[in-house]
Design a protein around this motif. Structure first.
Motif, PDB file in Angstrom:
ATOM      1  N   HIS A  65     -20.668   7.100 -33.652  1.00 30.58           N
ATOM      2  CA  HIS A  65     -19.916   8.014 -32.780  1.00 30.58           C
ATOM      3  C   HIS A  65     -20.858   8.986 -32.063  1.00 30.58           C
ATOM      4  O   HIS A  65     -20.765   9.204 -30.852  1.00 30.58           O
ATOM      5  CB  HIS A  65     -18.902   8.771 -33.612  1.00 30.58           C
ATOM      6  N   ARG A  66     -21.826   9.573 -32.820  1.00 29.90           N
ATOM      7  CA  ARG A  66     -22.776  10.495 -32.207  1.00 29.90           C
ATOM      8  C   ARG A  66     -23.652   9.795 -31.182  1.00 29.90           C
ATOM      9  O   ARG A  66     -23.978  10.347 -30.128  1.00 29.90           O
ATOM     10  CB  ARG A  66     -23.650  11.145 -33.294  1.00 29.90           C
ATOM     11  N   VAL A  69     -21.622   9.385 -27.969  1.00 28.78           N
ATOM     12  CA  VAL A  69     -21.505  10.647 -27.233  1.00 28.78           C
ATOM     13  C   VAL A  69     -22.810  10.969 -26.503  1.00 28.78           C
ATOM     14  O   VAL A  69     -22.830  11.394 -25.347  1.00 28.78           O
ATOM     15  CB  VAL A  69     -21.105  11.785 -28.177  1.00 28.78           C
TER      16      VAL A  69
END
Length: 288
Positions: A65-66, A69
């Protein structure tokens, strides 16, 4: 997993169901239904292993997820940078700055430059000084009356109701006054022999204005008049009958003499001084 133990039956295995309900000894079937302490420990270890597996998967998802982003932020930053570069190239083509581009004339300046030239006495005056009348020259008011003065050898126009006054300097017309015979507005023409415009201005200044109260000389020197011709001018102001007045003198050279044109108005209406001088200049012509 729960282990099934098959060891020997404990004593009392033949007791009836009633005995079992009353709290009697446990049978082999009952032992299979309820795990022993070792079986419970095995279950705890299995649960801990499952928890560790689940936690590891959560960490992997959090990292992904990071990473996603960060990639989105990087893409947006690159897009903004490229867009800013494109805009800069549009604003500053070929490396030229704003100071390199020529300034376009204002609409009012263009209109004044392309305006029709005035006709009438002013046109002949411009011709006598060696050039055509300037575009946008101030026109002579339609109701002004022409006058030719034999002593000053000049023709010019004046408002019809203004009164004539003559002295050793020149010929003048002034508006009727409420305090005296003449109000603050006045025009005049003086002919000075010679070819020096500065000397001609000095002589008229001494004869008409040097002795007035509160005299202030505001400017003098070469300039261009409203007909587009080079001229010498002298401007000032003084106190007259309780009010401040402003005056302007400009020269026209012709036929071995210098003509000094004079205009005067109330200082409170000083913006009209150049217009009054322009109308006088447009109507003026020397007489042989």
């Amino acid at each position: 997993m729960i282990r099934n133990r098959t060891g020997p039956h404990r004593a009392g295995g033949d007791r009836t169901a009633g005995q079992r309900r009353s709290g009697g000894p446990r049978t082999a079937a009952m032992e299979r239904d309820f795990p022993e302490a070792d079986d419970v420990n095995d279950l705890d270890e299995a649960d801990e292993l499952d928890d560790r597996r689940d936690g590891g998967g959560g960490d992997s998802m959090s990292f992904l997820h990071r990473l996603g982003v960060a990639l989105v932020v990087l893409a947006v930053a690159l897009g903004v940078g490229v867009g800013a570069g494109v805009v800069w190239e549009k604003v500053r083509p070929s490396g030229r700055t704003a100071t390199d581009a020529p300034l376009a004339p204002s609409p009012s300046a263009s209109a004044a430059a392309s305006g029709p030239a005035a006709t009438g006495p002013g046109a002949s005056a411009a011709a006598s000084t060696g050039g055509p009348p300037a575009a946008g020259q101030i026109a002579v008011p339609a109701d002004w009356a022409p006058y030719t003065d034999p002593l000053q050898k000049a023709t010019f126009s004046h408002p019809p109701v203004w009164k004539q006054r003559r002295d050793n300097t020149g010929i003048f017309y002034g508006e009727p006054g409420t305090v005296s015979d003449y109000g603050p507005q006045m025009i005049g023409v003086a002919r000075i022999a010679g070819t020096d415009p500065t000397a001609a201005l000095t002589r008229v200044q001494a004869g008409e204005f040097d002795a007035v109260s509160g005299l202030t000389k505001e400017r003098s020197g070469p300039t261009t008049d409203t007909s587009g011709q080079p001229t010498q001018e002298l401007a000032g102001s003084y106190d007259r009958e309780g009010q401040r007045v402003s005056y302007l003198m400009r020269t026209v050279a012709a036929d071995g003499a210098v003509y000094v044109l004079i205009a005067r108005v109330s200082t409170s209406a000083a913006a009209t001084l150049n217009t009054l001088m322009g109308a006088l200049r447009a109507s003026f012509s020397p007489v042989a």
